[in-house]
Design an enzyme around this catalytic site. Structure first.
Site, PDB file in Angstrom:
ATOM      1  N   SER A 149     -40.582 -15.008   0.443  1.00 44.73           N
ATOM      2  CA  SER A 149     -40.965 -16.393   0.741  1.00 44.73           C
ATOM      3  C   SER A 149     -39.752 -17.126   1.276  1.00 44.73           C
ATOM      4  CB  SER A 149     -41.446 -17.090  -0.530  1.00 44.73           C
ATOM      5  OG  SER A 149     -40.340 -17.424  -1.367  1.00 44.73           O
ATOM      6  N   ASP A 150     -39.968 -18.215   1.997  1.00 41.81           N
ATOM      7  CA  ASP A 150     -38.868 -19.121   2.277  1.00 41.81           C
ATOM      8  C   ASP A 150     -38.531 -19.827   0.963  1.00 41.81           C
ATOM      9  OD1 ASP A 150     -36.912 -20.602   3.547  1.00 41.81           O
ATOM     10  OD2 ASP A 150     -38.175 -21.159   5.231  1.00 41.81           O
ATOM     11  N   CYS A 151     -37.394 -20.490   0.932  1.00 40.58           N
ATOM     12  CA  CYS A 151     -36.892 -20.990  -0.346  1.00 40.58           C
ATOM     13  C   CYS A 151     -37.753 -22.139  -0.874  1.00 40.58           C
ATOM     14  CB  CYS A 151     -35.437 -21.400  -0.209  1.00 40.58           C
ATOM     15  SG  CYS A 151     -34.400 -19.967   0.140  1.00 40.58           S
TER      16      CYS A 151
END
Length: 622
Positions: A149-151
């Protein structure tokens, strides 16, 4: 850096999103607006990070990650931010614009990871969409690695997209969709609760853990003493070597684009004829601005002022306090310019203007920079070189049209050695060969087009002009691929077919009815390859690189691009030297288009091939 405990071995790079809109603050991270260019760049970047010197294909030197999957190119524009944005994308645009770089990352680059993005695509958060993750990345493309995932994007799914009511449901959705690793704490804190609630099976968690650990294994984490491994002896002595610092300078030199050069009166400058050089502008002595975002620690900076001062005597005047240029020192700048033999103006932006979370509203030079340029140019008695340091394009039509501005260079954010590279080009030690990787639009584009409109193709009913050289039909300041040299190059077509026949089996529907296109299926496409051969000559007086672009204009069917890049090659030629350049054109790969339903089609009829000013018509028939 890893051996010293200062870095890991998995890097969330490259950013292979398409630079669709000139206002995007993160366009600076990308290779540009074209899917073919971006795909080739992505594969080279991934292989450069991952492939080991010992040739072991199963193991990784460093793990790359292609991001941000997918259709992510709005950060924060006019009240819409990436955490709330729903990118409404047609099947056609998805397949012929947004997906190709990611597909190339996985299929051709064998990337170790793909990162899903913050935004929704057609109403679904990408990190919770099983069709995009399990269906495409794992199912169709067979990713050999992990999905990240992106952060905090799982938290964004809960708090911004309101995709589910509980964090456990979000954790389950992400895992079930195909996420293996969460940058953030959502899976760390809520996976167990999701299992206990029956929202996700333990086997799904096993799969995620296995994908992550397999990546660690490929990186050598379980191979014993790291110092005994292939790269175990590397340390601080290997970072800022002369060769590495020269590479930074060479990369900057190759990336600089000469946009304008007035004959006989401008670049390159001859240092012995310049007794004083005025260096003016808010980026003239830039340091951190040159490295843009997501940069490492520079070995040392060479600012534009330092680079130029190494060859000639300079007089420095910033002209503005900073790039916002609300307060401008016109009198001081004009005085310096009027006294000098030549002027270099270093203007542009920095991370306060365009960056992650910051999209631009205007695409003109910030504040009073344009006024400063015009005033300085009006009093200068010699060449005036305008240097634009920026991530995105700028509407600098005023300077393009101003005869007193004799040359214009775009240096991007050129890195630690940017000033040295600039001086190499200004003083003729290097022949510029860079080309624009994106269209430079007029300010009117930014005033008329909503950045949240994801439609690549123009729409006559709404007045939407489309995006990028492939579809945009309006005026440009400078087009995609533009870039001048201190030499001129001639192209001569040596070989290309006028007709290509596509063999079809007996009983195919197109034998009995008129077809305008064929499905690009494996049995149709097999061995359908032809050669385009050109002779390229440097007809100038200076050695240098030259990029040969092969474009095509397909038949007007399926709302096809008006022009698209098939391939490109770079050649290095001495003065009056010529060479042969050959392109292998795969009919189904290079000449196909995507139809309205996202299917690959081969248009029948006349395709026009372009190389420079050359055009060649090719008839595809059955």
């Amino acid at each position: 850096m890893y051996n010293m405990g200062l870095a890991g071995l998995t890097f969330w790079s490259p950013n292979v999103n398409i630079f669709r809109d000139p206002r995007w603050g993160r366009g600076q991270e990308t290779p540009g607006e074209d899917p073919t260019l971006t795909s080739k760049y992505a594969v080279a970047f991934v292989q450069g990070l991952q492939e080991r010197d010992d040739g072991d294909k199963k193991r990784l030197k460093v793990g790359a990650s292609c991001k941000h999957y997918t259709a992510y190119d709005v950060d924060n524009w006019n009240g819409t931010d990436r955490y709330h944005f729903n990118a409404v994308v047609t099947k056609q645009d998805m397949e012929d614009t947004f997906q190709p770089p990611f597909k190339s990352c996985v299929l051709d680059g064998n990337v170790a990871s793909v990162m899903c993005s913050y935004n929704e695509v057609n109403g679904k958060p990408t990190c919770g969409d099983p069709d995009l993750l399990k269906g495409v990345i794992r199912g169709k493309w067979k990713l050999n690695g992990y999905v990240s995932s992106d952060c905090d994007s799982l938290d964004v799914m809960l708090t911004s997209h309101h995709w589910e009511k509980t964090p456990e449901e979000i954790a389950a959705d992400a895992l079930n969709a195909g996420v293996d690793l969460n940058c953030g704490n959502s899976l760390r804190f809520h996976t167990e609760g999701a299992i206990k609630a029956g929202l996700v099976k333990e086997s799904v968690v096993d799969r995620a853990v296995s994908n992550n650990f397999e990546t660690l294994m490929r990186l050598g984490f379980f191979d014993g003493n790291p110092s005994k491994q292939v790269y175990g002896s590397l340390g601080p002595k290997d970072v800022c070597t002369p060769a590495n610092q020269e590479l930074a300078r060479e990369a900057a030199r190759q990336g600089i684009v000469l946009l304008k050069n007035t004959p006989r009166s401008s670049l390159p400058l001859i240092p012995t004829s310049i007794k004083s050089l005025a260096v003016i502008g808010p980026n003239a002595n830039a340091t951190e601005t040159m490295i843009g975002n997501y940069a490492g620690v520079p070995c040392q900076y060479t600012t534009p002022l330092q680079g130029l001062s190494a060859s000639v005597k300079t007089i420095y005047e910033p002209g503005c306090v900073n790039v916002t240029c609300f307060i401008v020192r016109i009198a001081e700048a004009k005085k310096v310019a009027a006294e000098a033999d030549a002027v270099v103006l270093v203007m542009g932006s920095d991370l306060s203007i365009e960056a992650e979370t910051i999209d631009r509203i205007d695409i003109t030079l910030p504040g009073q920079q344009s006024f400063l340029v015009s005033q300085v140019a009006s009093v200068s008695r010699g060449p005036v070189i305008l240097v634009i340091m920026s991530g995105g394009g700028m509407d600098i039509q005023f300077a393009k049209d101003n005869p007193n501005v004799t040359s214009i260079l775009w240096v991007g954010f050129p890195g630690e050695a940017g000033g040295a590279a600039l001086a190499d080009i200004v003083f003729g030690r290097f022949n510029p060969s860079g080309r624009l990787p994106m269209t430079w639009y007029p300010q009117s584009f930014a005033e008329k087009v909503a950045m949240t409109n994801m439609n690549m193709r123009p729409d006559l009913t709404t007045g939407h002009p489309g995006y990028t050289y492939r579809f945009y039909k309006g005026e440009t300041v400078y087009p995609f691929g533009h870039g001048l040299s201190y030499s001129s190059h001639a192209h001569h077509l040596v070989k290309a077919p006028k007709f290509v026949s596509i063999p079809l089996e007996e009983g195919h529907v197109c034998w009995s009815s008129e077809c305008k296109s064929l499905d690009a299926l494996e049995h149709v496409c097999r061995n359908l390859v032809f050669e385009v051969k050109l002779r390229v000559m440097n007809v100038g007086n200076m050695e240098g690189s030259h990029i040969v672009f092969l474009f095509s204009s397909p038949p007007t069917i399926h709302d096809a691009p008006q022009k698209k890049l098939l391939d490109f090659q770079k050649v290095v030629l001495a003065s009056r030297q010529w060479t042969t350049v050959s392109f292998k054109v795969d009919v189904c790969n290079h000449l196909s288009v995507v139809d309205e339903d996202g299917n690959k089609k081969v248009p029948l009829g006349v395709h026009v091939l372009h190389v420079g000013d050359l055009q060649h018509s090719l008839n595809l028939k059955i």
